[in-house]
Design an enzyme around this catalytic site. Sequence first.
Site, PDB file in Angstrom:
ATOM      1  N   TYR A 160     -16.141  36.767   0.493  1.00 60.58           N
ATOM      2  CA  TYR A 160     -14.928  36.276  -0.157  1.00 60.58           C
ATOM      3  C   TYR A 160     -14.898  34.754  -0.253  1.00 60.58           C
ATOM      4  O   TYR A 160     -14.616  34.191  -1.321  1.00 60.58           O
ATOM      5  CB  TYR A 160     -13.690  36.773   0.601  1.00 60.58           C
ATOM      6  CG  TYR A 160     -12.380  36.382  -0.043  1.00 60.58           C
ATOM      7  CD1 TYR A 160     -12.030  36.880  -1.291  1.00 60.58           C
ATOM      8  CD2 TYR A 160     -11.497  35.512   0.597  1.00 60.58           C
ATOM      9  CE1 TYR A 160     -10.826  36.525  -1.892  1.00 60.58           C
ATOM     10  CE2 TYR A 160     -10.301  35.161   0.010  1.00 60.58           C
ATOM     11  CZ  TYR A 160      -9.967  35.672  -1.226  1.00 60.58           C
ATOM     12  OH  TYR A 160      -8.779  35.309  -1.813  1.00 60.58           O
ATOM     13  N   GLY A 161     -15.204  34.067   0.844  1.00 63.36           N
ATOM     14  CA  GLY A 161     -15.191  32.608   0.823  1.00 63.36           C
ATOM     15  C   GLY A 161     -16.131  32.018  -0.218  1.00 63.36           C
ATOM     16  O   GLY A 161     -15.717  31.212  -1.054  1.00 63.36           O
TER      17      GLY A 161
END
Length: 251
Positions: A160-161
Amino acid sequence: MRVLLTGGTSGLGLAMARALVDDGAHVVLTGRDGDRAAAVAGELGGPGAAGRAHGLGVDVRDEDAVAAGTERAVALLGGLDVLVLNAGIGMRTVNPRFLTDPQPFWEVGPDAFRAVVDTNLTGYFLTARAALPALRDGGGRIVVVSMNHTTMVRRGFVPYGPSRAGAEALARVMAADLADSGVTVNILLPGGATRTGMVPEEAPVEGLLDPEVMVRPLRWLCSAAAAGVHDERLVANEFGDWLASRGIRDV
């Protein structure tokens, strides 16, 4: 105002779509489930909002689906003034316990990695690419929804990051490519974890931002006051300070 907003069936997207419709904008919101998108759009606004909101099923990972959905959205709206890139999936799809039991990157499956990156990064690229011709017709605006830099590099936040870091880099490159084109690109982020479906149910609610935090800066970015504002990064829960630092009056 004619707006295409991806990922508008819940969370930040729904809050932004509702506010725009309430303000009198014509909005097409998208979601992966077409029936759900249509149902959500039908519930937006009051009695006077009939016909101002439409919901379309679009898988932003699919180039053909994005092209067809964008073409349909532009036809429904009769043009396009604002594109809000918001569709995304979070860490819950990869590791439901990501807050309490972070998963190292080497334990993330390649398919899970691709699904998040394809949605959160490739989906932004495909949609912006498909919508640009319509935006160029009227010198439109692109708003790219992002998140805090610290979250992009947080332990256990692959993929996600990195997907959101890539989306923010994409926004900066798009802004550079579109300089002096009449189309503006700006980044908007909440400024902290928000009370949405991306946060596990067991997470403490204290300190979570309401999705409505996005509404005030988005309204400003869509207003005449933001004409010519380009390549800026707006943190929603610090928006008042951002305006004051530039001597700008709020809408």
